[in-house]
Design a protein around this motif. Structure first.
Motif, PDB file in Angstrom:
ATOM      1  N   GLY A  91       0.898  -1.235   0.096  1.00 15.06           N
ATOM      2  CA  GLY A  91       0.055   0.010  -0.049  1.00 15.06           C
ATOM      3  C   GLY A  91       0.634   1.362  -0.050  1.00 15.06           C
ATOM      4  N   CYS A  92       2.250   1.142   0.046  1.00 13.49           N
ATOM      5  CA  CYS A  92       2.792   2.280   0.146  1.00 13.49           C
ATOM      6  C   CYS A  92       2.617   3.171  -1.174  1.00 13.49           C
ATOM      7  CB  CYS A  92       4.386   1.937  -0.114  1.00 13.49           C
ATOM      8  SG  CYS A  92       5.017   1.675   1.806  1.00 13.49           S
ATOM      9  N   GLY A  93       2.650   4.652  -1.022  1.00 11.69           N
ATOM     10  CA  GLY A  93       2.354   5.569  -2.095  1.00 11.69           C
ATOM     11  C   GLY A  93       0.796   5.651  -2.124  1.00 11.69           C
ATOM     12  N   LEU A  94      -0.186   5.068  -1.491  1.00 10.29           N
ATOM     13  CA  LEU A  94      -1.643   5.126  -1.747  1.00 10.29           C
ATOM     14  C   LEU A  94      -2.096   6.495  -1.288  1.00 10.29           C
ATOM     15  CD1 LEU A  94      -3.274   1.594  -1.340  1.00 10.29           C
ATOM     16  CD2 LEU A  94      -3.178   2.962  -3.439  1.00 10.29           C
ATOM     17  N   THR A  95      -1.456   7.009  -0.227  1.00  7.32           N
ATOM     18  CA  THR A  95      -1.898   8.299   0.392  1.00  7.32           C
ATOM     19  C   THR A  95      -1.397   9.279  -0.407  1.00  7.32           C
ATOM     20  OG1 THR A  95      -1.601   7.426   2.758  1.00  7.32           O
ATOM     21  CG2 THR A  95      -1.722   9.731   2.358  1.00  7.32           C
ATOM     22  N   ARG A  96      -0.331   9.206  -1.032  1.00  2.00           N
ATOM     23  CA  ARG A  96      -0.010  10.310  -1.935  1.00  2.00           C
ATOM     24  C   ARG A  96      -0.651  10.134  -3.229  1.00  2.00           C
ATOM     25  NH1 ARG A  96       5.227   8.867  -3.282  1.00  2.00           N
ATOM     26  NH2 ARG A  96       5.223   7.311  -1.931  1.00  2.00           N
ATOM     27  N   ALA A  97      -0.972   9.012  -3.701  1.00  2.73           N
ATOM     28  CA  ALA A  97      -1.579   8.819  -4.965  1.00  2.73           C
ATOM     29  C   ALA A  97      -3.202   9.309  -5.017  1.00  2.73           C
ATOM     30  CB  ALA A  97      -1.711   7.277  -5.352  1.00  2.73           C
ATOM     31  N   PHE A  98      -3.907   9.213  -3.622  1.00  3.69           N
ATOM     32  CA  PHE A  98      -5.285   9.560  -3.437  1.00  3.69           C
ATOM     33  C   PHE A  98      -5.067  11.089  -3.599  1.00  3.69           C
ATOM     34  CE2 PHE A  98      -8.580   6.661  -1.369  1.00  3.69           C
ATOM     35  CZ  PHE A  98      -8.128   5.642  -1.993  1.00  3.69           C
ATOM     36  N   VAL A  99      -4.122  11.765  -2.998  1.00  2.00           N
ATOM     37  CA  VAL A  99      -4.266  13.240  -2.822  1.00  2.00           C
ATOM     38  C   VAL A  99      -3.822  13.637  -4.238  1.00  2.00           C
ATOM     39  CG1 VAL A  99      -2.716  15.251  -1.790  1.00  2.00           C
ATOM     40  CG2 VAL A  99      -3.367  13.318  -0.348  1.00  2.00           C
ATOM     41  N   TYR A 100      -2.921  13.207  -4.793  1.00  4.61           N
ATOM     42  CA  TYR A 100      -2.594  13.683  -6.438  1.00  4.61           C
ATOM     43  C   TYR A 100      -3.790  13.499  -7.235  1.00  4.61           C
ATOM     44  CZ  TYR A 100       2.456  13.661  -5.141  1.00  4.61           C
ATOM     45  OH  TYR A 100       3.767  14.105  -4.515  1.00  4.61           O
ATOM     46  N   THR A 101      -4.401  12.282  -6.986  1.00  7.95           N
ATOM     47  CA  THR A 101      -5.872  12.179  -7.858  1.00  7.95           C
ATOM     48  C   THR A 101      -6.626  12.761  -7.814  1.00  7.95           C
ATOM     49  OG1 THR A 101      -5.387   9.383  -8.037  1.00  7.95           O
ATOM     50  CG2 THR A 101      -7.639  10.292  -8.452  1.00  7.95           C
ATOM     51  N   MET A 102      -6.866  13.288  -6.631  1.00  2.00           N
ATOM     52  CA  MET A 102      -8.110  14.274  -6.169  1.00  2.00           C
ATOM     53  C   MET A 102      -7.875  15.740  -6.480  1.00  2.00           C
ATOM     54  SD  MET A 102     -10.385  12.376  -5.197  1.00  2.00           S
ATOM     55  CE  MET A 102     -11.532  13.576  -4.952  1.00  2.00           C
ATOM     56  N   HIS A 103      -6.428  15.855  -6.632  1.00  2.00           N
ATOM     57  CA  HIS A 103      -6.266  17.172  -7.069  1.00  2.00           C
ATOM     58  C   HIS A 103      -5.951  17.487  -8.511  1.00  2.00           C
ATOM     59  CE1 HIS A 103      -5.958  19.430  -3.292  1.00  2.00           C
ATOM     60  NE2 HIS A 103      -5.700  18.246  -2.703  1.00  2.00           N
ATOM     61  N   GLY A 104      -6.148  16.203  -9.365  1.00  2.00           N
ATOM     62  CA  GLY A 104      -6.034  16.296 -10.455  1.00  2.00           C
ATOM     63  C   GLY A 104      -4.778  15.848 -11.313  1.00  2.00           C
ATOM     64  N   ASP A 105      -3.812  15.390 -10.539  1.00  2.00           N
ATOM     65  CA  ASP A 105      -2.403  15.222 -11.072  1.00  2.00           C
ATOM     66  C   ASP A 105      -2.037  13.689 -11.264  1.00  2.00           C
ATOM     67  OD1 ASP A 105       0.367  15.174 -11.799  1.00  2.00           O
ATOM     68  OD2 ASP A 105       0.969  16.211  -9.769  1.00  2.00           O
ATOM     69  N   LEU A 106      -2.902  13.225 -12.479  1.00  2.00           N
ATOM     70  CA  LEU A 106      -2.804  11.825 -12.376  1.00  2.00           C
ATOM     71  C   LEU A 106      -1.522  11.258 -12.775  1.00  2.00           C
ATOM     72  CD1 LEU A 106      -6.227  11.057 -14.454  1.00  2.00           C
ATOM     73  CD2 LEU A 106      -5.534  10.714 -11.890  1.00  2.00           C
ATOM     74  N   PRO A 107      -0.473  11.805 -13.620  1.00  2.00           N
ATOM     75  CA  PRO A 107       0.795  11.428 -13.900  1.00  2.00           C
ATOM     76  C   PRO A 107       1.667  10.985 -12.334  1.00  2.00           C
ATOM     77  CG  PRO A 107       0.478  13.124 -15.382  1.00  2.00           C
ATOM     78  CD  PRO A 107      -0.734  13.144 -14.200  1.00  2.00           C
ATOM     79  N   SER A 108       1.494  12.105 -11.535  1.00  2.00           N
ATOM     80  CA  SER A 108       2.033  11.802 -10.080  1.00  2.00           C
ATOM     81  C   SER A 108       1.282  10.787  -9.308  1.00  2.00           C
ATOM     82  CB  SER A 108       1.925  13.145  -9.378  1.00  2.00           C
ATOM     83  OG  SER A 108       2.941  14.288  -9.986  1.00  2.00           O
ATOM     84  N   ALA A 109       0.082  10.569  -9.579  1.00  2.00           N
ATOM     85  CA  ALA A 109      -0.665   9.680  -8.791  1.00  2.00           C
ATOM     86  C   ALA A 109      -0.368   8.344  -9.233  1.00  2.00           C
ATOM     87  CB  ALA A 109      -2.122   9.747  -9.152  1.00  2.00           C
ATOM     88  N   PHE A 110      -0.260   8.119 -10.503  1.00  5.64           N
ATOM     89  CA  PHE A 110       0.181   6.740 -11.159  1.00  5.64           C
ATOM     90  C   PHE A 110       1.845   6.660 -10.662  1.00  5.64           C
ATOM     91  CE2 PHE A 110      -3.408   7.057 -13.975  1.00  5.64           C
ATOM     92  CZ  PHE A 110      -3.633   5.663 -13.811  1.00  5.64           C
TER      93      PHE A 110
END
Length: 129
Positions: free
Chosen positions: A49-68
């Protein structure tokens, strides 16, 4: 509440709460934040699950490249959390029963997703070590 009603309600509610929290957390708070994963702090390796918190935040702020980049499954988990909350609300409004989680987790798509997640997690551990 019976067991399966409580399970599906708690799962959907928890997912919705995580999505709302991620939308409220500024990206700057997760860009260079501390490592909070106990597994990673002990071993130096990323947990599944490492990185999921950051991926959630990036996704919700519209930064999909950083989320992935943070976690390949992150944006999909966000979409699943939103979808499960919507399904829960719609089923309650219609008076339908809860989603049968025990049956849903055995669905071939779910099984393949779990296998894919496990392979991804193993690959990250191997390449990080």
């Amino acid at each position: 509440m019976t067991g399966h009603v409580a399970e599906s309600t708690m799962l959907a509610s928890g997912g919705a709460a995580a999505v709302v929290a991620a939308a409220c957390i500024p990206v700057s708070a997760v860009d260079d934040g501390p490592v909070i994963c106990p597994f990673r702090r002990l071993t130096g390796l990323p947990c599944p699950g490492c990185g999921l918190t950051r991926a959630f935040v990036y996704t919700m702020h519209g930064d999909l490249p950083s989320a992935f980049a943070a976690h390949a499954f992150g944006p999909f988990v966000v979409a699943l959390a939103v979808l499960s909350a919507v399904v829960m609300v719609v089923r309650r409004v219609r008076g339908d029963g809860p989603v049968a989680l025990r049956r849903a987790v055995k669905h071939p798509v779910v099984v393949l997703a779990v296998i894919g997640w496990a392979a991804y997690a193993f690959g990250r551990m191997v390449t990080a070590g």
